[in-house]
Design a protein around this motif. Structure first.
Motif, PDB file in Angstrom:
ATOM      1  N   ARG A  79     -16.755  -7.019   4.504  1.00  0.00           N
ATOM      2  CA  ARG A  79     -16.036  -6.971   3.469  1.00  0.00           C
ATOM      3  C   ARG A  79     -16.635  -5.882   2.116  1.00  0.00           C
ATOM      4  O   ARG A  79     -17.642  -6.132   2.009  1.00  0.00           O
ATOM      5  CB  ARG A  79     -15.476  -8.155   2.698  1.00  0.00           C
ATOM      6  CG  ARG A  79     -14.491  -8.028   1.453  1.00  0.00           C
ATOM      7  CD  ARG A  79     -14.154  -9.145   0.714  1.00  0.00           C
ATOM      8  NE  ARG A  79     -13.066  -9.004   0.019  1.00  0.00           N
ATOM      9  CZ  ARG A  79     -12.399 -10.235  -0.657  1.00  0.00           C
ATOM     10  NH1 ARG A  79     -12.974 -11.573  -0.577  1.00  0.00           N
ATOM     11  NH2 ARG A  79     -11.645  -9.954  -1.369  1.00  0.00           N
ATOM     12  N   GLU A  80     -15.876  -4.969   2.052  1.00  0.00           N
ATOM     13  CA  GLU A  80     -16.442  -3.926   0.948  1.00  0.00           C
ATOM     14  C   GLU A  80     -16.297  -4.502  -0.423  1.00  0.00           C
ATOM     15  O   GLU A  80     -15.591  -5.595  -0.530  1.00  0.00           O
ATOM     16  CB  GLU A  80     -15.719  -2.474   1.322  1.00  0.00           C
ATOM     17  CG  GLU A  80     -15.588  -2.073   2.757  1.00  0.00           C
ATOM     18  CD  GLU A  80     -17.295  -1.678   2.942  1.00  0.00           C
ATOM     19  OE1 GLU A  80     -18.073  -1.344   2.087  1.00  0.00           O
ATOM     20  OE2 GLU A  80     -17.618  -1.602   4.110  1.00  0.00           O
ATOM     21  N   ARG A 136     -11.572  -4.169   0.911  1.00  0.00           N
ATOM     22  CA  ARG A 136     -11.347  -3.932   2.194  1.00  0.00           C
ATOM     23  C   ARG A 136     -12.011  -4.454   3.159  1.00  0.00           C
ATOM     24  O   ARG A 136     -13.412  -4.531   2.815  1.00  0.00           O
ATOM     25  CB  ARG A 136     -10.947  -2.338   2.175  1.00  0.00           C
ATOM     26  CG  ARG A 136      -9.783  -1.647   1.450  1.00  0.00           C
ATOM     27  CD  ARG A 136      -9.801  -0.320   1.856  1.00  0.00           C
ATOM     28  NE  ARG A 136     -10.967   0.506   1.373  1.00  0.00           N
ATOM     29  CZ  ARG A 136     -10.937   1.772   1.773  1.00  0.00           C
ATOM     30  NH1 ARG A 136      -9.890   2.462   2.202  1.00  0.00           N
ATOM     31  NH2 ARG A 136     -12.238   2.384   1.306  1.00  0.00           N
ATOM     32  N   TYR A 137     -11.822  -4.554   4.383  1.00  0.00           N
ATOM     33  CA  TYR A 137     -12.548  -4.773   5.576  1.00  0.00           C
ATOM     34  C   TYR A 137     -12.723  -3.834   6.535  1.00  0.00           C
ATOM     35  O   TYR A 137     -12.004  -3.019   6.710  1.00  0.00           O
ATOM     36  CB  TYR A 137     -12.060  -6.147   6.377  1.00  0.00           C
ATOM     37  CG  TYR A 137     -12.040  -7.456   5.532  1.00  0.00           C
ATOM     38  CD1 TYR A 137     -13.076  -8.146   5.476  1.00  0.00           C
ATOM     39  CD2 TYR A 137     -11.057  -7.506   4.544  1.00  0.00           C
ATOM     40  CE1 TYR A 137     -13.220  -9.357   4.797  1.00  0.00           C
ATOM     41  CE2 TYR A 137     -10.992  -8.869   3.869  1.00  0.00           C
ATOM     42  CZ  TYR A 137     -12.051  -9.596   3.892  1.00  0.00           C
ATOM     43  OH  TYR A 137     -12.104 -10.668   3.342  1.00  0.00           O
ATOM     44  N   ARG A 138     -13.997  -3.696   7.074  1.00  0.00           N
ATOM     45  CA  ARG A 138     -14.179  -2.614   8.485  1.00  0.00           C
ATOM     46  C   ARG A 138     -13.965  -3.443   9.581  1.00  0.00           C
ATOM     47  O   ARG A 138     -14.430  -4.457   9.864  1.00  0.00           O
ATOM     48  CB  ARG A 138     -15.706  -2.378   8.150  1.00  0.00           C
ATOM     49  CG  ARG A 138     -16.048  -1.490   7.083  1.00  0.00           C
ATOM     50  CD  ARG A 138     -17.538  -1.089   7.392  1.00  0.00           C
ATOM     51  NE  ARG A 138     -18.706  -2.205   7.490  1.00  0.00           N
ATOM     52  CZ  ARG A 138     -19.681  -1.970   7.074  1.00  0.00           C
ATOM     53  NH1 ARG A 138     -20.163  -0.800   6.481  1.00  0.00           N
ATOM     54  NH2 ARG A 138     -20.546  -3.237   7.284  1.00  0.00           N
ATOM     55  N   VAL A 139     -13.069  -2.663  10.233  1.00  0.00           N
ATOM     56  CA  VAL A 139     -12.737  -3.066  11.639  1.00  0.00           C
ATOM     57  C   VAL A 139     -12.731  -1.849  12.637  1.00  0.00           C
ATOM     58  O   VAL A 139     -12.504  -0.911  12.496  1.00  0.00           O
ATOM     59  CB  VAL A 139     -11.074  -3.506  11.539  1.00  0.00           C
ATOM     60  CG1 VAL A 139     -10.560  -4.127  12.868  1.00  0.00           C
ATOM     61  CG2 VAL A 139     -10.768  -4.515  10.472  1.00  0.00           C
ATOM     62  N   SER A 162     -13.606   3.589  17.247  1.00  0.00           N
ATOM     63  CA  SER A 162     -13.964   3.845  15.807  1.00  0.00           C
ATOM     64  C   SER A 162     -13.642   3.024  14.765  1.00  0.00           C
ATOM     65  O   SER A 162     -13.109   1.767  15.058  1.00  0.00           O
ATOM     66  CB  SER A 162     -12.937   5.150  15.472  1.00  0.00           C
ATOM     67  OG  SER A 162     -11.408   4.505  15.607  1.00  0.00           O
ATOM     68  N   GLU A 163     -14.317   3.144  13.591  1.00  0.00           N
ATOM     69  CA  GLU A 163     -14.222   2.016  12.622  1.00  0.00           C
ATOM     70  C   GLU A 163     -13.281   2.384  11.588  1.00  0.00           C
ATOM     71  O   GLU A 163     -12.998   3.776  11.234  1.00  0.00           O
ATOM     72  CB  GLU A 163     -15.654   2.043  11.825  1.00  0.00           C
ATOM     73  CG  GLU A 163     -15.699   0.577  11.207  1.00  0.00           C
ATOM     74  CD  GLU A 163     -17.248   0.367  10.988  1.00  0.00           C
ATOM     75  OE1 GLU A 163     -17.935  -0.378  11.094  1.00  0.00           O
ATOM     76  OE2 GLU A 163     -17.733   1.367   9.908  1.00  0.00           O
ATOM     77  N   ARG A 164     -12.555   1.520  11.169  1.00  0.00           N
ATOM     78  CA  ARG A 164     -11.383   1.604   9.973  1.00  0.00           C
ATOM     79  C   ARG A 164     -11.775   0.949   8.892  1.00  0.00           C
ATOM     80  O   ARG A 164     -12.364  -0.291   9.062  1.00  0.00           O
ATOM     81  CB  ARG A 164     -10.134   1.214  10.620  1.00  0.00           C
ATOM     82  CG  ARG A 164      -9.580   2.089  11.799  1.00  0.00           C
ATOM     83  CD  ARG A 164      -8.862   3.383  11.562  1.00  0.00           C
ATOM     84  NE  ARG A 164      -8.350   4.025  12.647  1.00  0.00           N
ATOM     85  CZ  ARG A 164      -7.250   3.626  13.103  1.00  0.00           C
ATOM     86  NH1 ARG A 164      -6.286   2.826  12.529  1.00  0.00           N
ATOM     87  NH2 ARG A 164      -6.664   4.391  14.314  1.00  0.00           N
ATOM     88  N   HIS A 165     -11.053   1.169   7.772  1.00  0.00           N
ATOM     89  CA  HIS A 165     -11.233   0.251   6.600  1.00  0.00           C
ATOM     90  C   HIS A 165      -9.661   0.012   6.386  1.00  0.00           C
ATOM     91  O   HIS A 165      -8.652   0.481   6.233  1.00  0.00           O
ATOM     92  CB  HIS A 165     -11.618   0.884   5.386  1.00  0.00           C
ATOM     93  CG  HIS A 165     -13.050   1.259   5.340  1.00  0.00           C
ATOM     94  ND1 HIS A 165     -13.892   2.337   6.039  1.00  0.00           N
ATOM     95  CD2 HIS A 165     -14.132   0.664   4.776  1.00  0.00           C
ATOM     96  CE1 HIS A 165     -15.166   2.217   5.876  1.00  0.00           C
ATOM     97  NE2 HIS A 165     -15.164   1.215   4.987  1.00  0.00           N
ATOM     98  N   VAL A 166      -9.450  -1.385   6.651  1.00  0.00           N
ATOM     99  CA  VAL A 166      -8.266  -2.072   6.178  1.00  0.00           C
ATOM    100  C   VAL A 166      -8.172  -3.061   5.194  1.00  0.00           C
ATOM    101  O   VAL A 166      -9.162  -3.553   4.637  1.00  0.00           O
ATOM    102  CB  VAL A 166      -7.764  -2.784   7.673  1.00  0.00           C
ATOM    103  CG1 VAL A 166      -7.769  -2.041   8.756  1.00  0.00           C
ATOM    104  CG2 VAL A 166      -8.697  -3.924   7.747  1.00  0.00           C
ATOM    105  N   SER A 189     -18.048 -11.961   9.700  1.00  0.00           N
ATOM    106  CA  SER A 189     -18.263 -12.098   8.407  1.00  0.00           C
ATOM    107  C   SER A 189     -18.231 -13.290   8.000  1.00  0.00           C
ATOM    108  O   SER A 189     -17.713 -14.466   8.747  1.00  0.00           O
ATOM    109  CB  SER A 189     -17.211 -11.120   7.412  1.00  0.00           C
ATOM    110  OG  SER A 189     -16.033 -11.781   7.790  1.00  0.00           O
ATOM    111  N   SER A 190     -19.190 -13.983   7.137  1.00  0.00           N
ATOM    112  CA  SER A 190     -19.011 -15.218   6.607  1.00  0.00           C
ATOM    113  C   SER A 190     -17.610 -15.734   6.268  1.00  0.00           C
ATOM    114  O   SER A 190     -17.057 -14.998   5.680  1.00  0.00           O
ATOM    115  CB  SER A 190     -20.150 -15.459   5.421  1.00  0.00           C
ATOM    116  OG  SER A 190     -19.474 -14.718   4.290  1.00  0.00           O
TER     117      SER A 190
END
Length: 396
Positions: free
Chosen positions: A335-336, A340-343, A353-357, A388-389
């Motif tokens: 989690r940023e 947002r989360y990196r997915v 690829s990596e996205r921020h959702v 993630s935790s």
């Protein structure tokens, strides 16, 4: 001939060794390839999601009254029994009324005595008024002395004051009679409301002492409407507010949820009421002790299957969305700071690829996608070490 056979055997052995060597090389490559973790993906699909808060509650009657005695005495007759339905005004019990009857007779006698004294003083007052008027006539004719006029005036005013004092005593004695009549009426204990006898505390023959506290005889409750007191933890209280839809089940019928609405949330924990002071309750509570806030709602109980002190498993709906893109909750990784989360997303060509959702509602199985991924795309489920935790996800 022999040499040809030996040469043929050598060729066969050489070919076999080459074959074995090639097979060993392929196995090594296979073993080396087995170290790669397989990638599991799941598509983002449209669906319905509901975010809920789970809590436990206790059922109690919406209205419950301890019916007691306001006078002391022996409980002579108990007219009700456990589980009996009563109407407002019905006689619950009768208490020995000897002392109250005697007190009423004494109060009435005292009132009659004061009234008789007032009647006698009124006769004297009339005589004193006439004597005073006579002296005034005589003083105008110079037949009597001023001293006689003053004496008649003083006697008249003294009797007038005595009559006023007796009238005040009559009011006081009247109040005493009314109190004695009320105490006599209290010996017949009446039901203050319609309800069911849910507890019988006193028994016939028991002596009731109402000097220090009102002794309870029976407990009446209205069971047609039940109230549920829900304990909501401080971790969830921010997602709960008045008016939210909810459902609850009881242990005897776990497959029959009952719908309701949250009607009230108490502003402070109930533990404050048990402390000697509010300040002590706020500052003296241990940091490790869990804090719960009571939420309240009522529910009809027309069939009578809900009973006092039952445990209710309550599910409060804190949000619901329909026909929205949903992704697996397990795909959320880091989690940023902006929430947002990196997915990781795999394209149709197999490129990752990596996205921020940004996500909305979650039921801990799926999460609503607000931005970053569209329906139909495939997200990669991370390995255990990349998850993630749970604290990060719960704090959303």
């Amino acid at each position: 001939m022999m040499s040809f056979s030996m040469r043929r055997s050598a060729v066969i052995v050489s070919v076999s060794l080459l074959a074995l060597g090639g097979g060993a090389l392929s196995l090594d490559r296979l073993m080396a390839g087995s170290d790669l973790e397989p990638e599991f993906t799941q598509p983002v699909a449209l669906g319905t999601i509901e975010e809920t808060v789970l809590a436990n509650g206790v059922l109690e009657p919406a209205r419950m009254v301890n019916v007691g005695s306001q006078v002391s005495g022996q409980l002579k007759i108990l007219h009700v029994q456990l589980g009996q339905s009563v109407r407002q005004g019905d006689i619950i019990a009768e208490i020995d009324s000897t002392a109250q009857s005697n007190a009423l007779r004494s109060a009435r006698a005292a009132l009659a005595n004061v009234r008789a004294q007032r009647a006698g003083r009124l006769v004297q007052l009339q005589q004193a008024r006439q004597a005073y008027q006579r002296q005034r006539i005589l003083i105008n004719r110079s037949v009597t002395s001023t001293a006689n006029l003053e004496t008649a005036d003083a006697a008249f005013k003294a009797l007038e004051a005595e009559v006023e004092a007796l009238e005040a005593q009559i009011v006081q004695a009247t109040v005493e009679v009314e109190n004695a009549e009320s105490n006599l009426g209290y010996t017949r204990v009446q039901a203050p409301m319609d309800g069911v006898v849910v507890a019988v505390v006193a028994k016939p023959g028991q002596t009731l002492n109402a000097v220090q506290a009102v002794p309870t005889i029976v407990v009446l409750a209205q069971l047609d409407v039940m109230r549920v007191k829900v304990q909501i933890s401080e971790a969830d209280i921010g997602r709960v507010h008045q008016g939210q839809d909810l459902r609850f089940t009881i242990m005897g019928s776990p497959d029959k949820p009952i719908p309701a609405k949250l009607e009230q949330i108490e502003p402070a924990p109930s533990t404050l009421a048990t402390d000697s002071s509010s300040q002590a309750g706020i500052t003296g509570q241990p940091a490790s002790q869990a804090v719960y806030y009571n939420g309240l709602f009522t529910t009809p109980n027309t069939d009578g299957r809900l009973r006092p002190s039952m445990t209710a498993a309550v599910t409060i709906s804190s949000g619901k969305a329909t026909d929205v893109p949903l992704m697996p909750w397990a795909a959320l990784t880091n989690r940023e700071a902006d929430g947002r989360y990196r997915v990781k997303v795999r394209s149709s060509e197999g490129v990752i690829s990596e996205r921020h959702v940004r996500i909305g509602l979650t039921d801990r199985i799926h999460a609503q996608v607000l931005e970053g991924i569209s329906a139909g795309e495939h997200v990669v489920l991370p390995a255990d070490g990349e998850l993630s935790s749970s604290a990060d996800l719960v704090s959303m």
